[in-house]
Design a protein around this motif. Structure first.
Motif, PDB file in Angstrom:
ATOM      1  N   ALA A  25      15.505  51.436  -3.700  1.00  0.00           N
ATOM      2  CA  ALA A  25      16.320  50.233  -3.895  1.00  0.00           C
ATOM      3  C   ALA A  25      15.904  49.138  -2.924  1.00  0.00           C
ATOM      4  N   VAL A  26      15.617  49.518  -1.676  1.00  0.00           N
ATOM      5  CA  VAL A  26      15.199  48.536  -0.674  1.00  0.00           C
ATOM      6  C   VAL A  26      13.844  47.936  -1.048  1.00  0.00           C
ATOM      7  N   SER A  27      12.960  48.758  -1.574  1.00  0.00           N
ATOM      8  CA  SER A  27      11.654  48.261  -2.012  1.00  0.00           C
ATOM      9  C   SER A  27      11.812  47.206  -3.091  1.00  0.00           C
ATOM     10  N   LYS A  28      12.729  47.447  -4.022  1.00  0.00           N
ATOM     11  CA  LYS A  28      12.958  46.484  -5.100  1.00  0.00           C
ATOM     12  C   LYS A  28      13.570  45.197  -4.571  1.00  0.00           C
ATOM     13  N   MET A  29      14.489  45.306  -3.605  1.00  0.00           N
ATOM     14  CA  MET A  29      15.160  44.121  -3.077  1.00  0.00           C
ATOM     15  C   MET A  29      14.245  43.274  -2.203  1.00  0.00           C
ATOM     16  N   SER A  69      13.378  41.694   4.734  1.00  0.00           N
ATOM     17  CA  SER A  69      13.037  40.537   3.900  1.00  0.00           C
ATOM     18  C   SER A  69      12.441  39.419   4.747  1.00  0.00           C
ATOM     19  N   LEU A  70      13.012  39.209   5.926  1.00  0.00           N
ATOM     20  CA  LEU A  70      12.484  38.177   6.823  1.00  0.00           C
ATOM     21  C   LEU A  70      11.072  38.533   7.292  1.00  0.00           C
ATOM     22  N   ILE A  71      10.870  39.795   7.661  1.00  0.00           N
ATOM     23  CA  ILE A  71       9.535  40.228   8.098  1.00  0.00           C
ATOM     24  C   ILE A  71       8.528  40.051   6.974  1.00  0.00           C
ATOM     25  N   LYS A  72       8.910  40.458   5.760  1.00  0.00           N
ATOM     26  CA  LYS A  72       8.016  40.318   4.605  1.00  0.00           C
ATOM     27  C   LYS A  72       7.648  38.852   4.382  1.00  0.00           C
ATOM     28  N   SER A  73       8.621  37.963   4.495  1.00  0.00           N
ATOM     29  CA  SER A  73       8.362  36.543   4.272  1.00  0.00           C
ATOM     30  C   SER A  73       7.380  35.993   5.296  1.00  0.00           C
ATOM     31  N   LEU A  74       7.556  36.370   6.552  1.00  0.00           N
ATOM     32  CA  LEU A  74       6.663  35.885   7.602  1.00  0.00           C
ATOM     33  C   LEU A  74       5.255  36.453   7.437  1.00  0.00           C
ATOM     34  N   MET A 125      17.040  36.656   0.293  1.00  0.00           N
ATOM     35  CA  MET A 125      16.113  37.230  -0.689  1.00  0.00           C
ATOM     36  C   MET A 125      14.999  36.282  -1.099  1.00  0.00           C
ATOM     37  N   LEU A 126      15.181  34.968  -0.903  1.00  0.00           N
ATOM     38  CA  LEU A 126      14.147  34.022  -1.319  1.00  0.00           C
ATOM     39  C   LEU A 126      13.351  33.571  -0.106  1.00  0.00           C
ATOM     40  N   HIS A 127      12.336  34.334   0.205  1.00  0.00           N
ATOM     41  CA  HIS A 127      11.424  34.012   1.299  1.00  0.00           C
ATOM     42  C   HIS A 127      10.008  34.215   0.802  1.00  0.00           C
ATOM     43  N   GLY A 128       9.077  33.815   1.603  1.00  0.00           N
ATOM     44  CA  GLY A 128       7.690  34.139   1.307  1.00  0.00           C
ATOM     45  C   GLY A 128       7.001  33.090   0.463  1.00  0.00           C
ATOM     46  N   ASP A 129       5.861  33.481  -0.059  1.00  0.00           N
ATOM     47  CA  ASP A 129       4.977  32.557  -0.760  1.00  0.00           C
ATOM     48  C   ASP A 129       5.117  32.744  -2.265  1.00  0.00           C
ATOM     49  N   PHE A 130       5.635  31.712  -2.948  1.00  0.00           N
ATOM     50  CA  PHE A 130       5.764  31.723  -4.400  1.00  0.00           C
ATOM     51  C   PHE A 130       4.728  30.808  -5.045  1.00  0.00           C
TER      52      PHE A 130
END
Length: 330
Positions: A25-29, A69-74, A125-130
């Motif tokens: 579930a965390v992977s999906k989120m 989520s923050l780590i993933k975005s950075l 949830m909305l972070h990172g490169d889109f």
């Protein structure tokens, strides 16, 4: 009631337990693969998970999900995971906002829409490169009031807002936020609302998405609202084809004869199976000849052609066995 003193003795209520999520579930989120989540915890101590009493499976809290989520975005923005994984969560959020702010003024010729996000769930949830979807996140804030304090030189096309419930005046609130952010469009993620109020949020320049929503749902709404018909196909939706198309085993005349055949016990399976194979023949021809507007269309039609041919090959094998079983050979 205490009989000796007459005083009421109240049993203390247990504190509510925080909601826990398993790794899938965390992977999906978060958009982080399970193997990467395990590595981040093992190598860098990104989070400290709990474990189930049986099996020892990892359990994550909502705070863990926000932190990951923050780590993933950075990391998506070029930061080193080893550097950011050890930072406190509030520093991660501040660092992300600083990085996004520094990039806000940089021209991005591949961007279709520049988006500012406001709301606690959206911000987590909305972070990172889109950019692969034609979207640039120019601002991410957990507080909706921040739309009043955006830099005057920050160009925003679309604001994304969240509301737990929508009411008669919600559309006016959204339009007000758009005006303060100098945006021409808005996407609203909502949880509840009566039909009339929700309908008012589905008329341009506003679009509504029912929560809880995935990041891709929000991105798609932004693109459709910005430029109907111009959204970019997601390249991951079309797998690579092998070019292997199995040879057809039956002529159309043979299929027509099989459709008209019956077995000794009145079984209509030969009729139905021959009909299905004939329909797949027709769709194969259609997908091979369908007009292609661009390279993405051509890839999709090639994929459809190949998948249909593989399915047709399986059904032809089943039909061949049925013909032999029922003694329907010519």
């Amino acid at each position: 009631m205490d009989g000796s003193s007459g005083q009421m003795i109240m049993a203390s209520r247990p504190k509510p337990q925080p909601r826990l999520y398993e790794i899938r579930a965390v992977s999906k989120m978060t958009g982080v693969q399970p193997v990467t989540l395990r590595a981040w915890e093992r190598r860098y101590g990104a989070v400290e998970t709990r474990r189930t009493s049986t099996g020892g499976r990892r359990l994550y809290t909502q705070d863990d999900v926000q932190r990951l989520s923050l780590i993933k975005s950075l990391v998506d923005l070029g930061e080193s995971v080893g550097t950011v994984a050890v930072l406190p969560t509030d520093e991660l959020a501040a660092r992300l906002e600083a990085v996004l702010g520094a990039r806000a003024g940089e021209p991005r010729p591949d961007v279709l829409v520049r988006v500012a996000v406001f709301g606690p769930r959206l911000a987590s949830m909305l972070h990172g490169d889109f950019s692969h979807r034609g979207i640039e996140l120019v601002a991410v804030h957990s507080d909706q009031a921040a739309c009043e304090t955006l830099p005057p030189d920050l160009a925003v096309d679309t604001v994304v807002l969240e509301f737990t419930g929508v009411h008669e005046d919600t559309r006016e609130q959204v339009l007000g936020c758009m005006q303060r952010a100098r945006a021409s469009r808005a996407v609203v993620m909502y949880d509840f609302g009566n039909l009339a109020s929700v309908a008012s949020l589905k008329a341009p320049p506003i679009a509504a998405v029912r929560g809880p929503a995935e990041p891709e749902d929000i991105a798609r709404a932004c693109l459709v609202l910005a430029a109907p018909g111009r959204t970019r196909p997601d390249p991951d939706l079309v797998p690579e084809t092998t070019g292997e198309i199995p040879r057809r085993r039956y002529s159309r005349a043979r299929l027509n004869r099989l459709r008209e055949s019956t077995t000794q016990i009145g079984c209509e399976c030969p009729h139905h199976l021959a009909t299905l194979v004939g329909q797949l023949y027709a769709f194969e021809d259609y997908s091979a000849e369908c007009e292609n507007r661009n390279a993405e269309d051509a890839r999709m039609h090639a994929y459809l052609h190949e998948v249909t041919a593989r399915c047709r090959g399986e059904l032809e094998e089943a039909l061949s066995r049925l013909i032999h079983f029922e003694g329907l050979e010519d």
